[in-house]
Motif scaffolding. Structure first.
Motif, PDB file in Angstrom:
ATOM      1  N   LYS A 179      -6.718 -11.189 -19.956  1.00  0.00           N
ATOM      2  CA  LYS A 179      -5.776 -11.474 -18.871  1.00  0.00           C
ATOM      3  C   LYS A 179      -5.307 -10.178 -18.196  1.00  0.00           C
ATOM      4  O   LYS A 179      -5.032  -9.185 -18.860  1.00  0.00           O
ATOM      5  CB  LYS A 179      -4.569 -12.223 -19.438  1.00  0.00           C
ATOM      6  N   THR A 180      -5.239 -10.193 -16.895  1.00  0.00           N
ATOM      7  CA  THR A 180      -4.865  -9.082 -15.999  1.00  0.00           C
ATOM      8  C   THR A 180      -5.966  -8.040 -15.861  1.00  0.00           C
ATOM      9  O   THR A 180      -5.767  -7.044 -15.182  1.00  0.00           O
ATOM     10  CB  THR A 180      -3.552  -8.361 -16.406  1.00  0.00           C
ATOM     11  N   THR A 181      -7.121  -8.252 -16.468  1.00  0.00           N
ATOM     12  CA  THR A 181      -8.249  -7.343 -16.256  1.00  0.00           C
ATOM     13  C   THR A 181      -9.333  -8.085 -15.484  1.00  0.00           C
ATOM     14  O   THR A 181      -9.305  -9.314 -15.367  1.00  0.00           O
ATOM     15  CB  THR A 181      -8.856  -6.827 -17.575  1.00  0.00           C
ATOM     16  N   GLU A 234       2.626  -8.527 -12.471  1.00  0.00           N
ATOM     17  CA  GLU A 234       4.069  -8.431 -12.309  1.00  0.00           C
ATOM     18  C   GLU A 234       4.313  -7.225 -11.413  1.00  0.00           C
ATOM     19  O   GLU A 234       3.411  -6.421 -11.187  1.00  0.00           O
ATOM     20  CB  GLU A 234       4.746  -8.227 -13.671  1.00  0.00           C
ATOM     21  N   ILE A 235       5.524  -7.062 -10.935  1.00  0.00           N
ATOM     22  CA  ILE A 235       5.810  -5.935 -10.062  1.00  0.00           C
ATOM     23  C   ILE A 235       5.571  -4.613 -10.794  1.00  0.00           C
ATOM     24  O   ILE A 235       5.264  -3.588 -10.197  1.00  0.00           O
ATOM     25  CB  ILE A 235       7.253  -6.022  -9.510  1.00  0.00           C
ATOM     26  N   THR A 236       5.715  -4.638 -12.133  1.00  0.00           N
ATOM     27  CA  THR A 236       5.477  -3.429 -12.924  1.00  0.00           C
ATOM     28  C   THR A 236       4.033  -3.301 -13.369  1.00  0.00           C
ATOM     29  O   THR A 236       3.666  -2.309 -13.987  1.00  0.00           O
ATOM     30  CB  THR A 236       6.382  -3.423 -14.172  1.00  0.00           C
ATOM     31  N   MET A 237       3.218  -4.322 -13.087  1.00  0.00           N
ATOM     32  CA  MET A 237       1.814  -4.297 -13.511  1.00  0.00           C
ATOM     33  C   MET A 237       0.934  -4.228 -12.265  1.00  0.00           C
ATOM     34  O   MET A 237       0.158  -5.124 -11.980  1.00  0.00           O
ATOM     35  CB  MET A 237       1.514  -5.551 -14.343  1.00  0.00           C
ATOM     36  N   TYR A 238       1.112  -3.140 -11.505  1.00  0.00           N
ATOM     37  CA  TYR A 238       0.434  -2.986 -10.216  1.00  0.00           C
ATOM     38  C   TYR A 238      -0.779  -2.070 -10.392  1.00  0.00           C
ATOM     39  O   TYR A 238      -0.633  -0.880 -10.694  1.00  0.00           O
ATOM     40  CB  TYR A 238       1.407  -2.396  -9.201  1.00  0.00           C
ATOM     41  N   TYR A 239      -1.975  -2.631 -10.218  1.00  0.00           N
ATOM     42  CA  TYR A 239      -3.196  -1.851 -10.429  1.00  0.00           C
ATOM     43  C   TYR A 239      -4.333  -2.546  -9.680  1.00  0.00           C
ATOM     44  O   TYR A 239      -5.080  -3.349 -10.240  1.00  0.00           O
ATOM     45  CB  TYR A 239      -3.510  -1.769 -11.922  1.00  0.00           C
ATOM     46  N   ASN A 243     -26.974  -9.772 -12.831  1.00  0.00           N
ATOM     47  CA  ASN A 243     -26.384  -9.245 -14.059  1.00  0.00           C
ATOM     48  C   ASN A 243     -25.707  -7.886 -13.872  1.00  0.00           C
ATOM     49  O   ASN A 243     -25.176  -7.324 -14.836  1.00  0.00           O
ATOM     50  CB  ASN A 243     -27.440  -9.136 -15.160  1.00  0.00           C
ATOM     51  N   TYR A 244     -25.743  -7.354 -12.664  1.00  0.00           N
ATOM     52  CA  TYR A 244     -25.069  -6.081 -12.415  1.00  0.00           C
ATOM     53  C   TYR A 244     -23.665  -6.334 -11.871  1.00  0.00           C
ATOM     54  O   TYR A 244     -23.454  -7.172 -10.989  1.00  0.00           O
ATOM     55  CB  TYR A 244     -25.849  -5.227 -11.414  1.00  0.00           C
ATOM     56  N   LYS A 245     -22.721  -5.591 -12.402  1.00  0.00           N
ATOM     57  CA  LYS A 245     -21.323  -5.782 -12.032  1.00  0.00           C
ATOM     58  C   LYS A 245     -20.665  -4.442 -11.748  1.00  0.00           C
ATOM     59  O   LYS A 245     -20.752  -3.513 -12.551  1.00  0.00           O
ATOM     60  CB  LYS A 245     -20.582  -6.487 -13.174  1.00  0.00           C
ATOM     61  N   LEU A 246     -20.011  -4.357 -10.596  1.00  0.00           N
ATOM     62  CA  LEU A 246     -19.313  -3.134 -10.201  1.00  0.00           C
ATOM     63  C   LEU A 246     -17.822  -3.409 -10.095  1.00  0.00           C
ATOM     64  O   LEU A 246     -17.401  -4.347  -9.428  1.00  0.00           O
ATOM     65  CB  LEU A 246     -19.832  -2.611  -8.854  1.00  0.00           C
ATOM     66  N   ILE A 247     -17.043  -2.563 -10.759  1.00  0.00           N
ATOM     67  CA  ILE A 247     -15.584  -2.610 -10.661  1.00  0.00           C
ATOM     68  C   ILE A 247     -15.123  -1.346  -9.962  1.00  0.00           C
ATOM     69  O   ILE A 247     -15.542  -0.244 -10.326  1.00  0.00           O
ATOM     70  CB  ILE A 247     -14.916  -2.683 -12.052  1.00  0.00           C
ATOM     71  N   ARG A 248     -14.268  -1.495  -8.970  1.00  0.00           N
ATOM     72  CA  ARG A 248     -13.636  -0.326  -8.363  1.00  0.00           C
ATOM     73  C   ARG A 248     -12.152  -0.351  -8.714  1.00  0.00           C
ATOM     74  O   ARG A 248     -11.432  -1.277  -8.332  1.00  0.00           O
ATOM     75  CB  ARG A 248     -13.802  -0.308  -6.845  1.00  0.00           C
ATOM     76  N   ASN A 249     -11.722   0.652  -9.448  1.00  0.00           N
ATOM     77  CA  ASN A 249     -10.313   0.807  -9.797  1.00  0.00           C
ATOM     78  C   ASN A 249      -9.662   1.676  -8.733  1.00  0.00           C
ATOM     79  O   ASN A 249      -9.785   2.902  -8.751  1.00  0.00           O
ATOM     80  CB  ASN A 249     -10.180   1.451 -11.180  1.00  0.00           C
ATOM     81  N   ILE A 250      -9.004   1.040  -7.795  1.00  0.00           N
ATOM     82  CA  ILE A 250      -8.473   1.756  -6.638  1.00  0.00           C
ATOM     83  C   ILE A 250      -7.391   2.753  -7.041  1.00  0.00           C
ATOM     84  O   ILE A 250      -7.287   3.837  -6.475  1.00  0.00           O
ATOM     85  CB  ILE A 250      -7.940   0.739  -5.600  1.00  0.00           C
ATOM     86  N   ALA A 251      -6.600   2.400  -8.050  1.00  0.00           N
ATOM     87  CA  ALA A 251      -5.529   3.291  -8.522  1.00  0.00           C
ATOM     88  C   ALA A 251      -5.955   4.018  -9.795  1.00  0.00           C
ATOM     89  O   ALA A 251      -5.168   4.207 -10.718  1.00  0.00           O
ATOM     90  CB  ALA A 251      -4.251   2.498  -8.760  1.00  0.00           C
ATOM     91  N   TRP A 252      -7.208   4.452  -9.839  1.00  0.00           N
ATOM     92  CA  TRP A 252      -7.794   4.992 -11.067  1.00  0.00           C
ATOM     93  C   TRP A 252      -7.098   6.260 -11.571  1.00  0.00           C
ATOM     94  O   TRP A 252      -7.199   6.609 -12.749  1.00  0.00           O
ATOM     95  CB  TRP A 252      -9.274   5.277 -10.853  1.00  0.00           C
ATOM     96  N   ARG A 253      -6.347   6.938 -10.717  1.00  0.00           N
ATOM     97  CA  ARG A 253      -5.680   8.165 -11.165  1.00  0.00           C
ATOM     98  C   ARG A 253      -4.466   7.891 -12.055  1.00  0.00           C
ATOM     99  O   ARG A 253      -3.953   8.785 -12.704  1.00  0.00           O
ATOM    100  CB  ARG A 253      -5.250   9.003  -9.954  1.00  0.00           C
ATOM    101  N   GLN A 254      -3.997   6.661 -12.063  1.00  0.00           N
ATOM    102  CA  GLN A 254      -2.828   6.358 -12.875  1.00  0.00           C
ATOM    103  C   GLN A 254      -3.239   5.604 -14.146  1.00  0.00           C
ATOM    104  O   GLN A 254      -4.314   5.016 -14.227  1.00  0.00           O
ATOM    105  CB  GLN A 254      -1.820   5.521 -12.094  1.00  0.00           C
ATOM    106  N   PHE A 292       0.544  -2.413 -18.206  1.00  0.00           N
ATOM    107  CA  PHE A 292       0.474  -3.654 -18.972  1.00  0.00           C
ATOM    108  C   PHE A 292       1.409  -4.712 -18.398  1.00  0.00           C
ATOM    109  O   PHE A 292       2.501  -4.390 -17.919  1.00  0.00           O
ATOM    110  CB  PHE A 292       0.890  -3.413 -20.431  1.00  0.00           C
ATOM    111  N   ALA A 293       0.992  -5.965 -18.481  1.00  0.00           N
ATOM    112  CA  ALA A 293       1.933  -7.060 -18.306  1.00  0.00           C
ATOM    113  C   ALA A 293       2.880  -6.997 -19.503  1.00  0.00           C
ATOM    114  O   ALA A 293       2.473  -6.649 -20.609  1.00  0.00           O
ATOM    115  CB  ALA A 293       1.200  -8.388 -18.277  1.00  0.00           C
ATOM    116  N   SER A 294       4.137  -7.322 -19.285  1.00  0.00           N
ATOM    117  CA  SER A 294       5.143  -7.144 -20.333  1.00  0.00           C
ATOM    118  C   SER A 294       4.813  -7.903 -21.610  1.00  0.00           C
ATOM    119  O   SER A 294       5.034  -7.397 -22.721  1.00  0.00           O
ATOM    120  CB  SER A 294       6.524  -7.559 -19.813  1.00  0.00           C
TER     121      SER A 294
END
Length: 268
Positions: A63-65, A144-149, A158-169, A173-175
């Protein structure tokens, strides 16, 4: 107790998984009562039933990933008018954006397909491996407002690409997942691994994560920096950009800070 491979095999994890399986049992019993009621009232012959969930298991790593345990969700359909074989499996990659046009199709409602991001899968429900259903997109912005990513995903076959836009932080976690004993046992013990993924890799992610799900279903080997997969990476990047442009995603602008989109021929 069956412990999924993305979770640590600990006493704390097993106890929480047992609670989760108990909740699965309760929903299964409740769903059974609902189906019994439909049958007793004679509504089972003309009622379409669609069973889905809104996210994966409520555990870190799901969840949340946008890893597979977070976005590979149940989609079970009972359509008495479609002559579907009981227990048949369809391997089409579908998204919940496909549900509205599908339901409208099932109800014989006329609509403009261009008004929807998704597409109806009514006609291919009886097929096992339908053509043209091997690509899907996903996104996450916050839980949540604190779980912004913000993250964006494209999967082609079968190929999957994820882009982590806020990867520098650091990944937030969700609470409820932070407080969960499954995570706290690993965190407080300063363990190196959470399931098959290193804790540091879970918390600090690169901008791009590329996986070959046919050989790496646990998404543990990032191929984004592997020169042998450079063409695959570039092709999926272009697909992701094009989809963000089509859906008017505000995070499209972050690809190039000079406000141009390489590979798409589009200027913002």
């Amino acid at each position: 107790m069956v412990v999924p491979s993305f979770l640590p095999d600990s006493q704390e994890s097993r106890e929480e998984i047992a609670q989760y399986y108990q909740s699965v049992s309760r929903i299964d019993q409740g769903f059974g009562k609902l189906m019994k009621m439909l049958k007793e009232t004679g509504k089972d012959k003309n009622t379409i039933v669609i069973y889905i969930s809104d996210n994966g298991m409520a555990f870190p790593g799901a969840k949340t990933t946008v890893y597979e345990p977070g976005i590979k969700l149940p989609c079970i359909i009972k359509d008495p008018l479609a002559n579907l074989k009981v227990g048949s499996v369809n391997n089409a990659l579908v998204s919940w954006t496909d549900l509205t046009p599908t339901i409208l199709d099932m109800a014989d409602v006329t609509y403009d397909s261009n008004e929807f991001h998704g597409k109806s899968f009514k006609k291919i429900m009886g097929e096992e491996n339908p053509k043209g259903w091997n690509e899907v997109y996903a996104s996450h912005t916050f839980h949540e407002i604190t779980m912004y990513y913000p993250m964006r995903v494209v999967r082609n076959k079968n190929y999957k690409l994820i882009r982590n836009i806020a990867w520098r932080q650091e990944y937030p976690f969700a609470s409820d997942l932070w407080a969960a004993s499954t995570w706290q046992e690993v965190y407080r013990s300063d363990k190196e691994f959470f399931g098959k993924r290193k804790v540091k890799d879970y918390l600090f992610r690169p901008e791009f994560e590329l996986f070959d799900l046919s050989n790496d279903p646990d998404e543990s080997k990032n191929l984004a920096n592997d020169k042998n997969y450079a063409e695959v990476l570039e092709a999926l990047k272009n697909k992701m950009k094009a989809f963000q442009l089509k859906t008017k995603d505000p995070w499209l602008i972050t690809w190039d800070h000079d406000n141009s989109l390489q590979g798409t021929g589009v200027n913002l």
